[in-house]
Design a protein around this motif. Structure first.
Motif, PDB file in Angstrom:
ATOM      1  N   GLY A 140      12.882  11.996  12.987  1.00  0.00           N
ATOM      2  CA  GLY A 140      13.926  11.102  12.514  1.00  0.00           C
ATOM      3  C   GLY A 140      13.429   9.737  12.096  1.00  0.00           C
ATOM      4  N   LYS A 141      12.127   9.602  11.945  1.00  0.00           N
ATOM      5  CA  LYS A 141      11.536   8.328  11.522  1.00  0.00           C
ATOM      6  C   LYS A 141      11.333   8.395  10.007  1.00  0.00           C
ATOM      7  CE  LYS A 141       9.264   7.631  15.990  1.00  0.00           C
ATOM      8  NZ  LYS A 141       7.972   7.424  16.692  1.00  0.00           N
ATOM      9  N   LEU A 142      12.288   7.855   9.286  1.00  0.00           N
ATOM     10  CA  LEU A 142      12.332   8.039   7.834  1.00  0.00           C
ATOM     11  C   LEU A 142      11.921   6.803   7.056  1.00  0.00           C
ATOM     12  CD1 LEU A 142      15.711   9.997   7.627  1.00  0.00           C
ATOM     13  CD2 LEU A 142      13.407  10.883   8.073  1.00  0.00           C
ATOM     14  N   GLY A 143      11.374   5.795   7.738  1.00  0.00           N
ATOM     15  CA  GLY A 143      10.946   4.585   7.046  1.00  0.00           C
ATOM     16  C   GLY A 143      11.834   3.405   7.359  1.00  0.00           C
ATOM     17  N   THR A 144      11.915   2.476   6.417  1.00  0.00           N
ATOM     18  CA  THR A 144      12.635   1.230   6.688  1.00  0.00           C
ATOM     19  C   THR A 144      14.119   1.465   6.959  1.00  0.00           C
ATOM     20  OG1 THR A 144      12.883   0.916   4.296  1.00  0.00           O
ATOM     21  CG2 THR A 144      11.057  -0.221   5.361  1.00  0.00           C
ATOM     22  N   LYS A 145      14.704   2.507   6.391  1.00  0.00           N
ATOM     23  CA  LYS A 145      16.144   2.730   6.595  1.00  0.00           C
ATOM     24  C   LYS A 145      16.474   3.147   8.030  1.00  0.00           C
ATOM     25  CE  LYS A 145      15.883   7.303   4.399  1.00  0.00           C
ATOM     26  NZ  LYS A 145      16.336   8.057   3.196  1.00  0.00           N
ATOM     27  N   THR A 146      15.474   3.631   8.774  1.00  0.00           N
ATOM     28  CA  THR A 146      15.701   3.957  10.181  1.00  0.00           C
ATOM     29  C   THR A 146      14.972   2.996  11.116  1.00  0.00           C
ATOM     30  OG1 THR A 146      13.838   5.506  10.245  1.00  0.00           O
ATOM     31  CG2 THR A 146      16.000   6.412   9.647  1.00  0.00           C
ATOM     32  N   GLY A 147      14.203   2.063  10.544  1.00  0.00           N
ATOM     33  CA  GLY A 147      13.480   1.100  11.363  1.00  0.00           C
ATOM     34  C   GLY A 147      12.192   1.629  11.939  1.00  0.00           C
ATOM     35  N   ALA A 148      11.795   2.822  11.519  1.00  0.00           N
ATOM     36  CA  ALA A 148      10.538   3.386  12.007  1.00  0.00           C
ATOM     37  C   ALA A 148      10.003   4.357  10.968  1.00  0.00           C
ATOM     38  CB  ALA A 148      10.725   4.106  13.342  1.00  0.00           C
ATOM     39  N   GLY A 149       8.712   4.282  10.749  1.00  0.00           N
ATOM     40  CA  GLY A 149       8.047   5.169   9.807  1.00  0.00           C
ATOM     41  C   GLY A 149       6.566   5.024  10.019  1.00  0.00           C
ATOM     42  N   PHE A 150       5.810   4.969   8.934  1.00  0.00           N
ATOM     43  CA  PHE A 150       4.373   4.757   9.077  1.00  0.00           C
ATOM     44  C   PHE A 150       4.076   3.371   9.625  1.00  0.00           C
ATOM     45  CE2 PHE A 150       4.129   8.263   5.958  1.00  0.00           C
ATOM     46  CZ  PHE A 150       3.192   9.046   6.600  1.00  0.00           C
ATOM     47  N   LEU A 151       4.833   2.363   9.189  1.00  0.00           N
ATOM     48  CA  LEU A 151       4.534   0.974   9.551  1.00  0.00           C
ATOM     49  C   LEU A 151       5.541   0.380  10.522  1.00  0.00           C
ATOM     50  CD1 LEU A 151       3.407  -0.383   6.069  1.00  0.00           C
ATOM     51  CD2 LEU A 151       2.020   0.628   7.873  1.00  0.00           C
ATOM     52  N   ASN A 152       6.608   1.099  10.846  1.00  0.00           N
ATOM     53  CA  ASN A 152       7.568   0.670  11.857  1.00  0.00           C
ATOM     54  C   ASN A 152       8.124  -0.726  11.606  1.00  0.00           C
ATOM     55  OD1 ASN A 152       7.404   3.072  13.383  1.00  0.00           O
ATOM     56  ND2 ASN A 152       5.522   2.367  14.346  1.00  0.00           N
ATOM     57  N   GLY A 212       0.828  -1.196   0.000  1.00  0.00           N
ATOM     58  CA  GLY A 212       0.000   0.000   0.000  1.00  0.00           C
ATOM     59  C   GLY A 212       0.867   1.251   0.000  1.00  0.00           C
ATOM     60  N   PRO A 213       0.244   2.431  -0.043  1.00  0.00           N
ATOM     61  CA  PRO A 213       1.017   3.669  -0.158  1.00  0.00           C
ATOM     62  C   PRO A 213       1.947   3.945   1.011  1.00  0.00           C
ATOM     63  CG  PRO A 213      -1.316   4.113   0.262  1.00  0.00           C
ATOM     64  CD  PRO A 213      -1.207   2.667  -0.058  1.00  0.00           C
ATOM     65  N   PHE A 214       1.592   3.494   2.215  1.00  0.00           N
ATOM     66  CA  PHE A 214       2.467   3.758   3.358  1.00  0.00           C
ATOM     67  C   PHE A 214       3.696   2.858   3.341  1.00  0.00           C
ATOM     68  CE2 PHE A 214      -1.652   5.360   4.989  1.00  0.00           C
ATOM     69  CZ  PHE A 214      -1.265   6.678   5.159  1.00  0.00           C
ATOM     70  N   ALA A 215       3.517   1.594   2.960  1.00  0.00           N
ATOM     71  CA  ALA A 215       4.674   0.700   2.842  1.00  0.00           C
ATOM     72  C   ALA A 215       5.617   1.188   1.753  1.00  0.00           C
ATOM     73  CB  ALA A 215       4.208  -0.728   2.543  1.00  0.00           C
ATOM     74  N   ILE A 216       5.054   1.646   0.630  1.00  0.00           N
ATOM     75  CA  ILE A 216       5.875   2.165  -0.466  1.00  0.00           C
ATOM     76  C   ILE A 216       6.640   3.408  -0.018  1.00  0.00           C
ATOM     77  CG2 ILE A 216       5.781   3.247  -2.741  1.00  0.00           C
ATOM     78  CD1 ILE A 216       3.393   1.356  -3.337  1.00  0.00           C
ATOM     79  N   ALA A 217       5.970   4.295   0.709  1.00  0.00           N
ATOM     80  CA  ALA A 217       6.634   5.510   1.200  1.00  0.00           C
ATOM     81  C   ALA A 217       7.751   5.163   2.167  1.00  0.00           C
ATOM     82  CB  ALA A 217       5.609   6.425   1.873  1.00  0.00           C
ATOM     83  N   ASP A 218       7.508   4.218   3.067  1.00  0.00           N
ATOM     84  CA  ASP A 218       8.541   3.816   4.022  1.00  0.00           C
ATOM     85  C   ASP A 218       9.778   3.275   3.305  1.00  0.00           C
ATOM     86  OD1 ASP A 218       7.244   4.554   6.314  1.00  0.00           O
ATOM     87  OD2 ASP A 218       6.643   2.538   6.915  1.00  0.00           O
ATOM     88  N   MET A 219       9.563   2.486   2.247  1.00  0.00           N
ATOM     89  CA  MET A 219      10.700   1.924   1.524  1.00  0.00           C
ATOM     90  C   MET A 219      11.437   2.989   0.714  1.00  0.00           C
ATOM     91  SD  MET A 219       9.607  -1.921   0.340  1.00  0.00           S
ATOM     92  CE  MET A 219       7.905  -1.603  -0.135  1.00  0.00           C
ATOM     93  N   ALA A 220      10.707   3.958   0.190  1.00  0.00           N
ATOM     94  CA  ALA A 220      11.340   5.026  -0.583  1.00  0.00           C
ATOM     95  C   ALA A 220      12.120   5.977   0.315  1.00  0.00           C
ATOM     96  CB  ALA A 220      10.280   5.801  -1.364  1.00  0.00           C
ATOM     97  N   GLY A 221      11.646   6.158   1.522  1.00  0.00           N
ATOM     98  CA  GLY A 221      12.247   7.108   2.455  1.00  0.00           C
ATOM     99  C   GLY A 221      11.336   8.299   2.659  1.00  0.00           C
ATOM    100  N   LEU A 222      10.906   8.532   3.878  1.00  0.00           N
ATOM    101  CA  LEU A 222       9.975   9.623   4.132  1.00  0.00           C
ATOM    102  C   LEU A 222      10.627  10.984   3.933  1.00  0.00           C
ATOM    103  CD1 LEU A 222       7.982   8.258   7.195  1.00  0.00           C
ATOM    104  CD2 LEU A 222       7.643   7.867   4.745  1.00  0.00           C
ATOM    105  N   ASP A 223      11.943  11.054   4.094  1.00  0.00           N
ATOM    106  CA  ASP A 223      12.641  12.301   3.796  1.00  0.00           C
ATOM    107  C   ASP A 223      12.588  12.605   2.301  1.00  0.00           C
ATOM    108  OD1 ASP A 223      14.181   9.989   3.473  1.00  0.00           O
ATOM    109  OD2 ASP A 223      16.082  11.042   3.774  1.00  0.00           O
TER     110      ASP A 223
END
Length: 215
Positions: free
Chosen positions: A170-182, A129-140
């Protein structure tokens, strides 16, 4: 009202409406706690997702019973609030609205828009979904792209506060281990492996089926 009069007093009644207020539809129903929205998508035998929309008076038992029933048909459910358009159509029509404007303004043809949707971000959507895609792309990255879009569309592409708050924390998605889906950072390699396998399988399926008979 006719269905309510004909059904047993304890029978669950659901509406497949995609836009009409569930609360409004519940008004003529006796025992409205048994009424809710159960929004299938066409063609319903093949589309696996079902939107479950309780109104404020729907009982938790009704929601649980309907979810169990839908799950028994090997479908997935999402429970959402009774707001205009619910969730499915707010997302679907937001995309269509932007697509129609691109065609009206002569930026792309309808055929080219469809090509880009199904071969780029739409290619990912069966799996993420859009949140998983955003987390993988990087929220920054998303935050920066919003700023770029705002140069010409400041109101239409205002940065969502929920995104800004995560980036500032500092929660930028999968690269930081935390984002929309953590998703924990240690699971990133597993996630990337799944993504790659899924995309290869999707491409093979497309090649086997061939182009859709539209043109």
């Amino acid at each position: 009202a006719r269905i309510s009069a004909a059904a047993r007093p304890d029978a669950i009644i659901g509406s497949n409406t995609s836009t009409i207020s569930i609360a409004e539809l519940s008004q003529p129903v006796a025992n409205p706690e048994r009424f809710l929205g159960v929004h299938f998508s066409n063609p319903s035998p093949f589309i696996p997702g079902v939107e479950i929309i309780p109104h404020e008076g729907t009982s938790t038992e009704t929601v649980a019973a309907v979810r169990d029933l839908v799950h028994s048909a090997n479908k997935e459910t999402a429970v959402v609030k009774d707001v205009t358009g619910f969730v499915l159509n707010r997302l679907q029509y937001a995309l269509f609205h932007e697509a129609a404007q691109l065609v009206e303004q002569g930026i792309a043809t309808a055929e080219d828009v469809d090509t880009l949707v199904r071969t780029t971000f739409g290619f990912r959507l069966p799996f993420f979904g859009p949140f998983a895609i955003a987390d993988m792309a990087g929220l920054d990255v998303y935050n920066f792209c919003y700023k770029s879009l705002q140069t010409d569309f400041p109101e239409r592409f205002a940065t969502p506060k929920i995104l800004t708050d995560l980036v500032e924390a500092g929660k930028l998605g999968t690269k930081t281990g935390a984002g929309f889906l953590n998703v924990p950072a240690e699971r990133t390699p597993e996630l990337i492996a799944y993504r790659n396998k899924a995309y290869v399988a999707m491409q093979k399926l497309i090649e086997e089926l061939g182009p859709a008979p539209i043109n």
